[in-house]
Design a protein around this motif. Structure first.
Motif, PDB file in Angstrom:
ATOM      1  N   PHE A 139       0.924  -1.044   0.069  1.00 21.86           N
ATOM      2  CA  PHE A 139      -0.146   0.196  -0.002  1.00 21.86           C
ATOM      3  C   PHE A 139       0.786   1.203  -0.114  1.00 21.86           C
ATOM      4  CE2 PHE A 139      -3.601  -2.374   2.436  1.00 21.86           C
ATOM      5  CZ  PHE A 139      -3.849  -3.222   1.267  1.00 21.86           C
ATOM      6  N   ASN A 140       0.838   2.198  -0.948  1.00 21.80           N
ATOM      7  CA  ASN A 140       1.636   2.973  -1.345  1.00 21.80           C
ATOM      8  C   ASN A 140       1.093   4.610  -1.289  1.00 21.80           C
ATOM      9  OD1 ASN A 140       3.915   4.602  -1.936  1.00 21.80           O
ATOM     10  ND2 ASN A 140       3.597   4.356  -4.223  1.00 21.80           N
ATOM     11  N   GLY A 141       0.766   4.896   0.058  1.00 24.72           N
ATOM     12  CA  GLY A 141      -0.210   5.930   0.696  1.00 24.72           C
ATOM     13  C   GLY A 141       0.869   7.263   1.135  1.00 24.72           C
ATOM     14  N   PRO A 142       0.436   8.496   0.961  1.00 24.32           N
ATOM     15  CA  PRO A 142       1.116   9.350   1.360  1.00 24.32           C
ATOM     16  C   PRO A 142       0.765   9.933   2.839  1.00 24.32           C
ATOM     17  CG  PRO A 142      -0.405  10.274  -0.014  1.00 24.32           C
ATOM     18  CD  PRO A 142      -0.712   8.776   0.169  1.00 24.32           C
ATOM     19  N   GLY A 143       1.514  10.975   3.324  1.00 23.58           N
ATOM     20  CA  GLY A 143       0.767  11.676   4.485  1.00 23.58           C
ATOM     21  C   GLY A 143       1.813  11.585   5.625  1.00 23.58           C
ATOM     22  N   ASP A 144       1.500  12.249   6.754  1.00 18.32           N
ATOM     23  CA  ASP A 144       2.237  12.674   7.964  1.00 18.32           C
ATOM     24  C   ASP A 144       1.443  11.901   9.136  1.00 18.32           C
ATOM     25  OD1 ASP A 144       3.362  13.478   9.942  1.00 18.32           O
ATOM     26  OD2 ASP A 144       3.245  15.727   9.607  1.00 18.32           O
ATOM     27  N   PRO A 145       2.123  10.757   9.952  1.00 20.80           N
ATOM     28  CA  PRO A 145       1.827  10.191  10.695  1.00 20.80           C
ATOM     29  C   PRO A 145       1.151  11.011  11.913  1.00 20.80           C
ATOM     30  CG  PRO A 145       3.741   9.895  10.724  1.00 20.80           C
ATOM     31  CD  PRO A 145       3.396  10.514   9.456  1.00 20.80           C
ATOM     32  N   ALA A 146       1.823  12.274  12.098  1.00 23.26           N
ATOM     33  CA  ALA A 146       1.265  13.152  13.200  1.00 23.26           C
ATOM     34  C   ALA A 146      -0.129  13.566  13.027  1.00 23.26           C
ATOM     35  CB  ALA A 146       2.179  14.411  13.215  1.00 23.26           C
ATOM     36  N   VAL A 147      -0.494  13.701  11.646  1.00 23.40           N
ATOM     37  CA  VAL A 147      -1.763  14.355  11.139  1.00 23.40           C
ATOM     38  C   VAL A 147      -2.673  13.088  10.687  1.00 23.40           C
ATOM     39  CG1 VAL A 147      -3.002  16.044   9.825  1.00 23.40           C
ATOM     40  CG2 VAL A 147      -0.836  16.423  10.663  1.00 23.40           C
ATOM     41  N   ALA A 148      -3.592  12.595  11.256  1.00 20.82           N
ATOM     42  CA  ALA A 148      -4.364  11.273  10.999  1.00 20.82           C
ATOM     43  C   ALA A 148      -5.057  11.477   9.594  1.00 20.82           C
ATOM     44  CB  ALA A 148      -5.208  10.716  11.886  1.00 20.82           C
ATOM     45  N   ILE A 171       5.530  -7.686   3.219  1.00 19.22           N
ATOM     46  CA  ILE A 171       4.512  -6.790   3.343  1.00 19.22           C
ATOM     47  C   ILE A 171       5.085  -5.347   3.647  1.00 19.22           C
ATOM     48  CG2 ILE A 171       2.429  -5.995   4.587  1.00 19.22           C
ATOM     49  CD1 ILE A 171       1.845  -8.997   5.281  1.00 19.22           C
ATOM     50  N   HIS A 172       4.554  -4.224   2.704  1.00 26.00           N
ATOM     51  CA  HIS A 172       4.977  -3.204   2.680  1.00 26.00           C
ATOM     52  C   HIS A 172       3.779  -1.943   2.806  1.00 26.00           C
ATOM     53  CE1 HIS A 172       8.175   0.230   1.158  1.00 26.00           C
ATOM     54  NE2 HIS A 172       7.654   0.333   2.362  1.00 26.00           N
ATOM     55  N   ILE A 173       3.589  -1.194   3.846  1.00 29.33           N
ATOM     56  CA  ILE A 173       2.726  -0.647   4.105  1.00 29.33           C
ATOM     57  C   ILE A 173       3.156   1.042   4.416  1.00 29.33           C
ATOM     58  CG2 ILE A 173       0.389   0.114   5.410  1.00 29.33           C
ATOM     59  CD1 ILE A 173       0.232  -2.813   6.007  1.00 29.33           C
ATOM     60  N   LYS A 174       2.335   1.914   3.450  1.00 27.78           N
ATOM     61  CA  LYS A 174       2.834   3.268   3.706  1.00 27.78           C
ATOM     62  C   LYS A 174       1.567   4.266   3.694  1.00 27.78           C
ATOM     63  CE  LYS A 174       6.702   3.113   0.337  1.00 27.78           C
ATOM     64  NZ  LYS A 174       7.405   3.828  -0.890  1.00 27.78           N
ATOM     65  N   GLY A 175       1.606   5.252   4.617  1.00 34.03           N
ATOM     66  CA  GLY A 175       0.518   6.270   4.596  1.00 34.03           C
ATOM     67  C   GLY A 175      -0.726   5.735   5.025  1.00 34.03           C
ATOM     68  N   SER A 176      -0.771   5.153   6.196  1.00 37.55           N
ATOM     69  CA  SER A 176      -1.876   4.595   6.544  1.00 37.55           C
ATOM     70  C   SER A 176      -2.161   4.897   8.224  1.00 37.55           C
ATOM     71  CB  SER A 176      -1.743   2.830   6.742  1.00 37.55           C
ATOM     72  OG  SER A 176      -1.675   2.617   4.986  1.00 37.55           O
ATOM     73  N   ASN A 177      -3.559   4.730   8.486  1.00 40.34           N
ATOM     74  CA  ASN A 177      -3.946   4.870   9.812  1.00 40.34           C
ATOM     75  C   ASN A 177      -4.823   3.969  10.610  1.00 40.34           C
ATOM     76  OD1 ASN A 177      -4.419   6.844  12.384  1.00 40.34           O
ATOM     77  ND2 ASN A 177      -6.504   6.988  11.365  1.00 40.34           N
ATOM     78  N   ASN A 178      -4.242   3.597  11.687  1.00 37.88           N
ATOM     79  CA  ASN A 178      -5.091   2.409  12.291  1.00 37.88           C
ATOM     80  C   ASN A 178      -4.616   1.027  11.737  1.00 37.88           C
ATOM     81  OD1 ASN A 178      -6.171   4.084  14.260  1.00 37.88           O
ATOM     82  ND2 ASN A 178      -8.312   4.095  13.212  1.00 37.88           N
ATOM     83  N   LEU A 179      -3.646   0.459  12.089  1.00 33.76           N
ATOM     84  CA  LEU A 179      -3.365  -0.813  11.311  1.00 33.76           C
ATOM     85  C   LEU A 179      -3.165  -2.011  12.625  1.00 33.76           C
ATOM     86  CD1 LEU A 179      -2.021  -2.643   9.322  1.00 33.76           C
ATOM     87  CD2 LEU A 179       0.180  -1.544  10.110  1.00 33.76           C
ATOM     88  N   THR A 180      -3.792  -3.258  12.414  1.00 33.35           N
ATOM     89  CA  THR A 180      -3.744  -4.220  13.317  1.00 33.35           C
ATOM     90  C   THR A 180      -2.859  -5.429  12.653  1.00 33.35           C
ATOM     91  OG1 THR A 180      -5.564  -3.739  14.520  1.00 33.35           O
ATOM     92  CG2 THR A 180      -4.787  -6.069  14.561  1.00 33.35           C
ATOM     93  N   THR A 181      -2.010  -5.884  13.101  1.00 35.95           N
ATOM     94  CA  THR A 181      -1.210  -7.239  12.641  1.00 35.95           C
ATOM     95  C   THR A 181      -1.705  -8.238  13.847  1.00 35.95           C
ATOM     96  OG1 THR A 181       1.059  -7.034  13.015  1.00 35.95           O
ATOM     97  CG2 THR A 181       0.010  -5.932  11.199  1.00 35.95           C
TER      98      THR A 181
END
Length: 536
Positions: A139-148, A171-181
């Motif tokens: 998942f190739n998402g942008p964003g700043d983790p300080a700003v959900a 598994i490579h995850i970028k630019g995401s909010n609320n992740l459970t593994t």
């Protein structure tokens, strides 16, 4: 007592009919579809239906192109016998992730659970290790983790997956909010001949919960990279993770804020030391982490991924082996690794111990204290007696607690029946369901000495304690001697005088009876199963 789930095979045109009927009859409920063909087609159809779960069969699915996930759609397998891999026609050359976002669309409320993802890099051929985009999930998402709100994807769950033999990061995850593994088993990923590709890589992610309860899971033996690579994360909680035997760092991070861990094992890494290396390493100015918590903490985000194995309707019978799909700790909890009778006699490949009594007839056996099973069920409002068909060859027996949507309805003791194959009925009385609902039934098991074949919800009258279908003075005496609860007295008072012998029940006139049959047939034909099978 079945050999396969009751399901309805439908093509995509029929799914459209289902959607139209649901919209006409009322609100769209969460659906599930058994998918025997194209995973992408099944996910697209489920997305069009408003969301739900695509359930994979216990077979190998061969891909020729990447799967594009959809919001509000889960992908659930049946354990490690459900395999997703590349088709032989592309396996030797493809350099794409198996599951990948489209690069623009935000994904919300998605889950992947209980299957194996098998890469196709030829690990014996050094010339076949340069496929850096050959990944399981990307998942190739942008964003700043300080700003959900700046992060593209939200509410992702990845659970009970086995991921191995990928050239790039598993598994490579970028630019995401609320992740459970949960209980990821990742090994042998990152064959690209640099230290830039790993088992798991999280970048720009906020609110992460990673939990491991299975000692056979973990993040192991990346041939070139790290067990876990993390950069620019905020609010992260690890519990029970095992990270070992990787070529480079075990846990490698930078720019992390509020990262904590409980019972973390990271050891025997740096197997192919190229320079500075450690089992746990953080570099840069922002290294706010503590992996030495003395007790577990609450997760930042934790979502369960499960779906019905088959349709259940209450009142009615539920076979014990027809528990939900979704994997250990989501649809069931089994304390012993593997099935004591192999693959469950060809029925279901889970850790739940299934024993074949005779052809097409199974029981849940080897029940240990603390184990549980869940069943997503359509419940009709009413008063019920729940009959558990169980056996025990142990003097101590055990007990079953009935829990519906988190509320306990009581516990039934299971005593010795003299033989593991001598099944008897043990009842839990006075179970009142207030409203029609789609609910999750959980059976909490106690003791170590019984097997369970099925359980049945039988309709009763509230206050009918002698179960003779009328409420009279005899019921009051039973209440007085055996129950003596305020709720029980209220039920008796409210129902006193109701019920009648069968001989007093009026038989409808022929024409009215015919009309009832016609109406009943129409209603039955309009019913739509919650579990279908997509074969296209």
């Amino acid at each position: 007592m079945f050999a396969a789930p009751v399901s309805y095979r439908v093509v995509l045109s029929q799914l459209i009919t289902i959607v139209a009927t649901l919209l006409f009859c009322g609100a769209v409920q969460a659906q599930s579809v058994y998918c025997s063909g194209s995973i992408q087609s099944c996910m697209d159809a489920m997305s069009a239906a408003g969301g739900g779960s695509v359930i994979l069969e216990d077979k190998t699915y061969f891909l020729t192109q990447s799967i594009i996930p959809k919001s509000n759609v889960n992908l659930i397998g049946q354990g490690t016998d459900t395999v997703i891999t590349w088709a032989p026609s592309v396996a030797d050359s493809i350099n794409e992730p198996m599951i990948v976002d489209d690069g623009n669309t935000a994904l919300v409320n998605i889950g992947f659970s209980d299957f194996r993802m098998l890469g196709t890099v030829d690990t014996s051929d050094p010339n076949d290790r340069d496929r850096s985009d050959h990944m399981a999930i990307f998942f190739n998402g942008p964003g700043d983790p300080a700003v959900a709100s700046s992060l593209r994807h939200h509410n992702i769950t990845v659970a009970n997956l086995e991921v191995s033999q990928f050239g790039g990061t598993g598994i490579h995850i970028k630019g995401s909010n609320n992740l459970t593994t949960f209980d990821l088993n990742m090994y042998d990923n990152g064959w690209f001949p640099t230290d830039l590709f790993h088992n798991l890589y999280l970048l720009r992610v906020r609110n992460v919960t990673m939990i491991q309860t299975d000692s056979d899971a973990g993040f192991r033996e990346s041939p070139s990279g790290h067990g876990l690579r993390m950069s620019s994360l905020e609010n992260v909680y690890f519990e029970g993770l095992i990270v070992e035997g990787n070529a480079d760092h075990g846990i490698h991070m930078n720019n992390v804020t509020n990262m904590t861990g409980y019972d973390i094992t990271s050891e025997d890494n740096c197997q192919d030391l190229l320079g500075s290396c450690g089992n746990v390493r953080c570099y840069g100015d922002q290294c706010d982490f503590d992996f030495n918590l003395s007790q577990p903490q609450d997760p930042y985000y934790f979502a369960e991924v499960q779906a019905p194995f088959m349709a259940h309707q209450i009142p009615g019978v539920i076979e014990a082996e027809a528990f939900d799909v979704g994997g250990d700790n989501f649809a069931y909890s089994d304390t012993s690794s593997g099935n004591s009778f192999g693959d469950g006699a060809g029925n279901r490949n889970t850790d739940v111990d299934l024993v074949e009594l005779n052809a097409g007839n199974y029981k849940v056996g080897f029940i240990d204290d603390g184990e549980w099973l869940e069943y997503t069920t359509d419940l009709d409002a009413g008063n019920y007696r729940v009959d558990f068909l169980a056996s025990s060859n142990q003097a101590a027996g055990g007990e079953v607690e009935l829990v519906i949507d988190g509320i306990s309805y009581g516990t039934t003791d299971i005593s010795s029946t003299g033989s593991w194959n001598n099944f008897q009925t043990f009842s839990l009385n006075d179970v009142t369901i207030a409203n029609d609902s789609t609910s999750v039934i959980r059976l909490n098991m106690g003791g170590d000495g019984f097997d369970l074949d099925s359980f049945t919800f039988v309709e009763t009258l509230a206050g009918d304690y002698d179960l003779d279908f009328d409420i009279d003075g005899a019921d009051f005496l039973i209440w007085q001697k055996e129950l003596a609860t305020e709720e029980g007295l209220t039920a008796w008072q409210g129902g006193y005088g109701t019920g009648a012998p069968l001989s007093a029940i009026q038989v409808p006139e022929p024409m009215s009876g015919l009309l009832l049959l016609v109406v009943a047939a129409w209603c039955q034909s309009a019913r739509i199963p919650r579990t279908a099978t997509c074969s296209r």
